[in-house]
Design a protein around this motif. Structure first.
Motif, PDB file in Angstrom:
ATOM      1  N   GLU A  34      38.643 -11.671  33.132  1.00 32.83           N
ATOM      2  CA  GLU A  34      37.442 -12.735  33.117  1.00 32.83           C
ATOM      3  C   GLU A  34      37.732 -14.011  32.575  1.00 32.83           C
ATOM      4  O   GLU A  34      36.723 -14.686  32.360  1.00 32.83           O
ATOM      5  N   SER A  35      39.102 -14.315  32.393  1.00 32.58           N
ATOM      6  CA  SER A  35      39.495 -15.716  32.111  1.00 32.58           C
ATOM      7  C   SER A  35      39.002 -16.522  33.312  1.00 32.58           C
ATOM      8  O   SER A  35      39.297 -16.118  34.444  1.00 32.58           O
ATOM      9  N   PHE A  72      32.247  -3.746  29.402  1.00 32.49           N
ATOM     10  CA  PHE A  72      32.085  -2.772  30.558  1.00 32.49           C
ATOM     11  C   PHE A  72      32.847  -3.505  31.757  1.00 32.49           C
ATOM     12  O   PHE A  72      32.913  -4.768  31.457  1.00 32.49           O
ATOM     13  N   GLN A  73      33.218  -2.623  32.617  1.00 30.69           N
ATOM     14  CA  GLN A  73      33.809  -3.456  33.707  1.00 30.69           C
ATOM     15  C   GLN A  73      33.048  -4.056  34.836  1.00 30.69           C
ATOM     16  O   GLN A  73      31.699  -3.454  35.062  1.00 30.69           O
ATOM     17  N   THR A 119      31.839  -2.419  37.989  1.00 27.00           N
ATOM     18  CA  THR A 119      30.943  -1.228  37.806  1.00 27.00           C
ATOM     19  C   THR A 119      29.699  -1.381  36.659  1.00 27.00           C
ATOM     20  O   THR A 119      29.348  -0.262  36.071  1.00 27.00           O
ATOM     21  N   SER A 120      29.354  -2.620  36.390  1.00 24.60           N
ATOM     22  CA  SER A 120      28.374  -2.803  35.284  1.00 24.60           C
ATOM     23  C   SER A 120      27.096  -1.914  35.293  1.00 24.60           C
ATOM     24  O   SER A 120      26.529  -1.509  34.507  1.00 24.60           O
ATOM     25  N   LYS A 121      26.574  -1.773  36.669  1.00 26.06           N
ATOM     26  CA  LYS A 121      25.595  -1.030  36.873  1.00 26.06           C
ATOM     27  C   LYS A 121      25.342   0.355  36.315  1.00 26.06           C
ATOM     28  O   LYS A 121      24.457   0.933  35.920  1.00 26.06           O
ATOM     29  N   GLU A 122      26.599   0.889  36.215  1.00 31.08           N
ATOM     30  CA  GLU A 122      26.665   2.142  35.678  1.00 31.08           C
ATOM     31  C   GLU A 122      26.826   2.258  34.011  1.00 31.08           C
ATOM     32  O   GLU A 122      26.522   3.336  33.662  1.00 31.08           O
ATOM     33  N   ALA A 123      26.732   1.068  33.389  1.00 28.15           N
ATOM     34  CA  ALA A 123      26.950   1.122  32.084  1.00 28.15           C
ATOM     35  C   ALA A 123      25.335   1.374  31.362  1.00 28.15           C
ATOM     36  O   ALA A 123      24.449   1.426  32.135  1.00 28.15           O
ATOM     37  N   LEU A 169      27.504 -11.106  31.493  1.00 25.85           N
ATOM     38  CA  LEU A 169      28.641 -10.643  32.003  1.00 25.85           C
ATOM     39  C   LEU A 169      27.995  -9.611  33.257  1.00 25.85           C
ATOM     40  O   LEU A 169      28.643  -9.710  34.480  1.00 25.85           O
ATOM     41  N   ASP A 170      26.951  -9.116  32.933  1.00 29.59           N
ATOM     42  CA  ASP A 170      26.360  -8.313  33.932  1.00 29.59           C
ATOM     43  C   ASP A 170      25.881  -9.027  35.452  1.00 29.59           C
ATOM     44  O   ASP A 170      26.203  -8.604  36.219  1.00 29.59           O
TER      45      ASP A 170
END
Length: 588
Positions: A66-67, A111-112, A115-119, A130-131
Motif C-alpha cells: 500500500e505504499s 485488514f487486507q 478482503t476488507s469486506k470480510e473484516a 483503506l476500505d
C-alpha cells in the motif's frame, strides 16, 4: 519510445498494443513476490492491476504493501502460460527501469485490502479510506456516480429544474427526531437539519418553479437500521397542477428505467401493481410487502367466531395456507414456532390436511367438525397443505405478526426469487391513525397531504376519522419502502382542520408553520411529489445488506463516526459562545 514523464497513464489502458512502449504508471503496491532473484510487484491504481518485474534484486527493498510509487519501464508480452485472464492487463507486464517512492505506507494494515469486506465493520469504518481501495467497495461508488448522473439527466429531460434548499432550517414534524444546531447569534435558539425538504419544495411551488428536483440530504436522529442511517439521500421532486396518477407515472419511469439500466435482475413491468393500504395490511400484514412471496394472509375471524379455544376468543384471527409442506419434519415446524416466539408471539398454531381429509396438528383438537370443514373448503386447503393461525386481541398486532410469519415462511420455503425486483405502489393511506399509548390520533403518513374529499371529509367523517383517506403513496420493492409521496393540501382551512385532530389549534399551526401558511395566502397551485431513496436503490441493485455499504463515509450501526471520532465534546469556549451549559445525567 520515450516515456511520458509528465503524466502517468491508467493501468486499464495498458494491453498488448502497448508492447515495447516505455511508459510511466503510478499507484499502490498490492503485493511483492521474489522468484529466485526476479522480483514481481503488483501495482494497483484506480482502474486495474499490472504485474511489474525487476531483475534488480534490491529495487523493491524496503517497500511495504500500500505504499504509493511511480514506475517507469517498458511493456512486454508475458509468456503465454503465465497469462492472467482475470486482469485486463493479463497478457503483458512492465519491466521496471526506474522506481520513485511517492508515499510510504508506514503502518501495519488493519485488514487486507482485497478482503476488507470480510473484516469487522467497525474497523472498516475506522479505516474507511483503506476500505475504499477494495474494488468491490469502490464499485459501489462508481455505480452511485453513474446512477446520480443518469437520474439528473432524466429529470432535466422531463423538464425539472434543480434547486438546492437549505441545510440549516427549522424543526418540522416529519415523524422522527431532529438533529439540532445551536445558534451563536440567537442565544438559546436552534436550527434543525432537514428531515426532508418538505416545506421548501412546497414554497417553490408557490414561487412558480412548477417542476423541481434535487438530490437532497436528509437527517433523522433515529436508531440505525439496515435501510436507514442518520444521513441519507433522496431524489426529491415536486410538480404543480398534477394528479396523483401523473406523479405515479413519473415515479414508475424513474424506478423502471433506473433498475432496468443498472441491474441484471428482472424488473416488474409498468404500470406497477397498485394496492390500497388497507388491502396491503390485510393480505400481507405490512405496507411494504415483498411481492416475490406468493403467500397471502387471509382472515378467519368470522369462520372461528364461535371458537371455544381461549387464545382465539374475541381475537382477530389471521391464517396463512402454505401448500405441499405437510410432509416436512417436526424440526422444520419447530423452527417456525421458535421464530414466532422470537418476535413476541405467545405461540403459533397450525394444522395439516391429510390424505384422508382429516386435519392434524397442535390445535386440531380445539376445532369443531363444522369449523374444520369451513377452514378446509373456505380457504382452499389441499392434501399436505398447512394452515398457520395468528391471533391477537388487537387487529393491527395480528396483521403485523401475520406479515412477519408470511415473510419467514417465504424464506424457509425458498419462495423468494433473488433475481427479481418486484415493484408496487401502496396508496390511499389513512390520514390518521390512533396511538394507543398516547390515547390520541396522529398523522399516519404526511401532515401536509390532501384528504380524498378535501375539507369536506372532516365533516363527513367527524365521528370516525379513521375513514379519512389521503392522496398518499409509497413505492415498494422487495419489501423495502423505496419512495414516499403525496398530493399536497394547499387549502389552509383543510390543513388547519387536520392538525386540529392531532391536537394543535389553528393559532399553534400558523405560528409553527408560519412560512407555509403565509405563502399559501398569496395563491398556491395544487401540487404533489415524491422522493425516491437513492441509497435504497443502490442497496437493491448491489444486493448489499445495509445502506452503509453504498455510502462513502457512513456512521457505524451505533451512530458513531469511527473515523473522525464523532460525536465529540465542545470546548468550554465554544459552549460559552453558544450560551450553552451541558449537563450529562448518569444512566440508571
Amino acid at each position: 519510445m520515450k516515456a511520458n514523464i509528465y503524466r502517468t497513464i491508467h493501468i486499464e489502458d495498458i494491453d498488448a498494443t502497448k508492447v515495447d512502449e516505455e511508459i510511466v504508471v503510478s499507484g499502490w503496491i498490492q503485493n511483492i513476490r521474489d522468484h529466485g532473484g526476479v522480483l514481481f510487484l503488483d501495482l494497483r491504481d484506480n482502474t486495474e492491476v499490472l504485474q511489474c518485474v525487476s531483475n534488480d534484486g534490491t529495487m523493491f527493498d524496503g517497500l511495504a504493501k500500500e505504499s504509493v510509487v511511480k514506475l517507469t519501464g517498458k511493456i512486454r508480452k508475458r509468456d503465454e502460460e503465465t497469462y492472467n485472464p482475470k486482469l485486463k492487463t493479463g497478457e503483458v507486464e512492465l519491466l521496471v527501469s526506474e522506481l520513485e517512492l511517492l508515499a510510504p505506507s508506514l503502518h501495519e494494515l488493519p485488514f487486507q485490502i482485497q478482503t476488507s469486506k470480510e473484516a469487522n465493520e467497525d474497523i472498516r469504518l475506522k479505516y474507511r479510506y483503506l476500505d475504499l481501495r477494495n474494488d468491490k467497495v469502490k464499485d459501489n461508488f462508481k455505480l452511485r456516480s453513474d446512477v446520480l448522473h443518469f437520474l439528473r439527466n432524466k429529470m432535466y429531460d422531463l423538464g425539472f429544474m434543480e434547486v438546492q434548499t437549505p441545510i440549516l432550517t427549522t424543526s418540522s414534524p416529519e415523524g422522527a427526531r431532529d438533529f439540532v444546531v445551536p445558534s451563536r447569534n440567537f442565544k438559546g435558539k436552534f436550527y434543525a437539519l432537514p428531515q426532508a425538504p418538505q416545506i421548501y419544495k412546497e414554497l417553490l411551488m408557490v414561487g412558480g418553479v412548477e417542476k423541481y428536483f434535487q438530490v437532497a440530504p436528509c437527517f433523522r436522529d433515529e436508531d440505525a437500521r439496515r435501510d436507514r442511517t442518520l444521513e441519507f439521500y433522496q431524489l426529491d421532486l415536486e410538480m404543480s397542477y398534477v394528479t396523483e396518477d401523473e406523479v405515479l407515472e413519473v415515479g414508475e419511469d424513474i424506478f423502471y428505467e433506473t433498475f432496468s439500466k443498472f441491474s441484471n435482475k428482472e424488473v416488474s413491468p409498468k404500470p406497477f401493481r397498485r394496492i390500497a393500504y388497507r388491502d396491503a395490511m390485510e393480505m400481507y400484514g405490512t405496507d411494504k410487502p415483498d411481492l416475490r412471496n406468493p403467500l397471502i394472509i387471509q382472515d378467519a375471524s368470522e369462520t372461528l367466531k364461535d371458537t371455544t379455544f381461549g387464545p382465539f376468543k374475541n381475537s382477530t384471527i389471521k391464517v396463512i395456507v402454505a401448500d405441499e409442506i405437510g410432509v416436512n419434519s417436526n424440526s422444520w415446524f419447530n423452527e417456525v414456532v421458535d421464530y414466532a416466539s422470537s418476535i413476541g408471539m405467545p405461540g403459533i398454531g397450525y394444522v395439516t390436511l391429510m390424505e384422508d381429509g382429516s386435519l392434524k396438528g397442535p390445535i386440531d383438537k380445539f376445532l369443531s367438525e363444522e369449523e374444520r370443514k369451513s377452514l378446509i373448503e373456505g380457504f382452499n386447503m389441499k392434501t399436505n397443505s398447512v394452515m398457520f393461525f395468528i391471533a391477537n386481541k388487537k387487529k393491527k398486532q395480528a396483521q403485523k405478526f401475520a406479515g412477519q410469519i408470511r415473510d419467514e415462511l417465504g424464506r424457509k420455503m425458498n419462495l423468494i426469487d433473488p433475481n427479481k425486483l418486484e415493484l408496487c405502489i401502496i396508496k390511499d393511506f389513512p390520514m390518521f391513525e390512533y396511538d394507543e399509548e398516547k390515547k390520541k390520533y396522529e398523522f399516519c403518513h404526511n401532515p401536509f397531504s390532501l384528504p380524498h374529499g378535501g375539507i369536506k371529509d372532516y365533516e363527513t367523517y367527524k365521528d370516525n376519522v379513521d375513514d379519512i383517506l389521503a392522496y398518499q403513496y409509497d413505492f415498494v420493492c422487495n419489501g423495502n419502502e423505496m419512495a414516499s409521496g403525496a398530493i399536497r393540501n394547499h387549502d389552509l382551512d383543510s390543513m388547519a382542520k387536520g392538525f386540529e385532530i392531532v391536537g394543535y389549534t389553528r393559532e399553534e399551526v400558523e405560528q409553527r408553520f408560519s412560512s407555509i401558511f403565509t405563502a399559501f395566502k398569496y395563491g398556491c397551485p395544487p401540487h404533489g411529489g415524491m422522493a425516491p431513496g437513492i441509497d435504497r436503490i443502490l442497496m437493491l441493485i448491489k444486493d448489499e445488506p445495509n445502506l452503509r455499504e453504498v455510502q462513502a463515509f457512513p456512521t457505524s450501526a451505533s451512530g458513531a463516526d469511527n473515523m473522525m471520532g464523532g460525536p465529540t465534546e465542545l470546548t468550554p469556549l465554544q459552549l460559552k459562545e453558544l450560551g450553552i451549559k451541558v449537563e450529562v445525567k448518569k444512566s440508571e
